[in-house]
Design an enzyme around this catalytic site. Structure first.
Site, PDB file in Angstrom:
ATOM      1  N   GLU A  41       0.879  -1.178   0.000  1.00  0.00           N
ATOM      2  CA  GLU A  41       0.000   0.000   0.000  1.00  0.00           C
ATOM      3  C   GLU A  41       0.912   1.224   0.000  1.00  0.00           C
ATOM      4  O   GLU A  41       1.620   1.469   0.978  1.00  0.00           O
ATOM      5  CB  GLU A  41      -0.873  -0.008   1.267  1.00  0.00           C
ATOM      6  CG  GLU A  41      -1.637   1.277   1.481  1.00  0.00           C
ATOM      7  CD  GLU A  41      -2.234   1.378   2.896  1.00  0.00           C
ATOM      8  OE1 GLU A  41      -2.418   0.341   3.559  1.00  0.00           O
ATOM      9  OE2 GLU A  41      -2.485   2.512   3.335  1.00  0.00           O
ATOM     10  N   ARG A  45       0.776  10.012   1.690  1.00  0.00           N
ATOM     11  CA  ARG A  45       1.393  10.895   2.683  1.00  0.00           C
ATOM     12  C   ARG A  45       2.570  11.628   2.073  1.00  0.00           C
ATOM     13  O   ARG A  45       3.116  12.539   2.680  1.00  0.00           O
ATOM     14  CB  ARG A  45       1.846  10.083   3.889  1.00  0.00           C
ATOM     15  CG  ARG A  45       0.652   9.532   4.641  1.00  0.00           C
ATOM     16  CD  ARG A  45       1.070   8.804   5.885  1.00  0.00           C
ATOM     17  NE  ARG A  45      -0.109   8.270   6.520  1.00  0.00           N
ATOM     18  CZ  ARG A  45      -0.207   8.014   7.806  1.00  0.00           C
ATOM     19  NH1 ARG A  45       0.806   8.230   8.592  1.00  0.00           N
ATOM     20  NH2 ARG A  45      -1.315   7.528   8.300  1.00  0.00           N
ATOM     21  N   THR A  69      -4.059   6.242   2.434  1.00  0.00           N
ATOM     22  CA  THR A  69      -4.312   7.638   2.817  1.00  0.00           C
ATOM     23  C   THR A  69      -4.951   8.398   1.644  1.00  0.00           C
ATOM     24  O   THR A  69      -4.581   9.534   1.334  1.00  0.00           O
ATOM     25  CB  THR A  69      -3.016   8.346   3.313  1.00  0.00           C
ATOM     26  OG1 THR A  69      -2.242   7.431   4.090  1.00  0.00           O
ATOM     27  CG2 THR A  69      -3.346   9.524   4.197  1.00  0.00           C
ATOM     28  N   LYS A 129     -10.998  -1.181   7.218  1.00  0.00           N
ATOM     29  CA  LYS A 129      -9.727  -1.054   7.938  1.00  0.00           C
ATOM     30  C   LYS A 129     -10.056  -0.683   9.390  1.00  0.00           C
ATOM     31  O   LYS A 129     -10.723   0.328   9.622  1.00  0.00           O
ATOM     32  CB  LYS A 129      -8.919   0.046   7.247  1.00  0.00           C
ATOM     33  CG  LYS A 129      -7.710   0.546   7.994  1.00  0.00           C
ATOM     34  CD  LYS A 129      -6.937   1.557   7.122  1.00  0.00           C
ATOM     35  CE  LYS A 129      -5.916   2.320   7.940  1.00  0.00           C
ATOM     36  NZ  LYS A 129      -5.005   3.113   7.114  1.00  0.00           N
TER      37      LYS A 129
HETATM   38  C1  3PG Z   1      -1.553   3.889   8.155  1.00  0.00           C
HETATM   39  O1  3PG Z   1      -1.221   4.821   7.429  1.00  0.00           O
HETATM   40  O2  3PG Z   1      -2.417   3.063   7.848  1.00  0.00           O
HETATM   41  C2  3PG Z   1      -0.911   3.789   9.481  1.00  0.00           C
HETATM   42  O3  3PG Z   1      -0.152   4.910   9.758  1.00  0.00           O
HETATM   43  C3  3PG Z   1      -0.049   2.593   9.644  1.00  0.00           C
HETATM   44  O4  3PG Z   1       0.122   2.450  10.994  1.00  0.00           O
HETATM   45  P1  3PG Z   1       1.528   2.013  11.607  1.00  0.00           P
HETATM   46  O5  3PG Z   1       2.536   3.034  11.127  1.00  0.00           O
HETATM   47  O6  3PG Z   1       1.331   2.056  13.091  1.00  0.00           O
HETATM   48  O7  3PG Z   1       1.825   0.649  11.097  1.00  0.00           O
END
Ligand code: 3PG
Length: 215
Positions: A41, A45, A69, A129
């Site tokens: 994925e 970001r 995201t 999710k």
């Molecule tokens: C996401 O973007 O789904 C989460 O930030 C992932 O969470 P983690 O960094 O705690 O694995």
């Protein structure tokens, strides 16, 4: 779409990755495949997300590449155009739900409460999710909030690592878990793709062990 969900289930883990430079998608894809995980994925970001999705899809057509995201319809369009096969987001946005319905795109929005799940189910979604999985109360919370929703499955994400993966994966409503621990920003920035492969292989081993135990 059922085939796609079956493939996500087979993977058992979705590595959540934010790449700063789209070229990093190539060694990243190789490292994940070497570790035995044909999926990733790539999150919005960073601005590199659409280009990274495109590069990974082209270089490794066997990989199930999704976009994470996804917060706007514009990002949804960019991700789909780049080749993403599924979307995730921290929460449920009705415009994105509509867009995905119109484009037959699998969308897994973040949910954390029974009301969130109700809204998602009403929107026709059945794979959600659970986010942020650990901060929201972990497996005990997921069990409690999901019990009334028969036929709804989850991808817990947020705070998952090699130490708690098996506990989440053992739950019957969990199709797969997501997490950034396999290929975090620091590892990618340092170019430590050997460690990405090591962590990936470790996670794949945990998935196999859980599934063998459940079989
Ligand atoms: C996401 O973007 O789904 C989460 O930030 C992932 O969470 P983690 O960094 O705690 O694995």
């Amino acid at each position: 779409m059922q085939n796609l969900i079956a493939r996500i289930h087979t993977c058992g883990v979705i590595p959540v990755v934010a790449v700063e430079d789209a070229d990093q998608a190539l060694p990243l894809g190789e490292a994940l495949l070497k570790g035995g995980l044909p999926c990733a994925e790539l999150t919005f970001r960073t601005n590199a997300a659409p280009a990274a999705i495109r590069k990974m899809c082209r270089a490794y057509p066997e990989m199930l590449v999704g976009a994470g995201t996804v917060l706007t319809v514009e990002q949804a369009e960019q991700a789909a155009e780049a080749g993403a096969r599924y979307f995730l987001a921290p929460g449920l946005d009705s415009e994105i739900v509509e867009w995905c319905r119109g484009h037959e795109m699998l969308f897994m929005p973040g949910v954390m409460t029974p009301s969130d799940i109700s809204l998602a189910v009403k929107a026709g979604l059945r794979l959600l999710k659970f986010f942020p999985a650990v901060a929201a109360g972990g497996p005990a919370a997921l069990k409690s909030i999901s019990d009334p929703f028969i036929g709804v499955d989850f991808v817990p994400t947020g705070g998952i690592h090699a130490g708690n993966l098996a506990e989440f994966l053992s739950m019957p409503m969990v199709r797969a878990c997501g997490g950034s621990w396999l290929a975090g920003r620091q590892l990618i920035a340092a170019g430590d793709f050997e460690e990405v492969t090591r962590r990936t292989a470790e996670a794949v081993g945990i998935v196999e062990k859980v599934r063998a135990g459940a079989a």
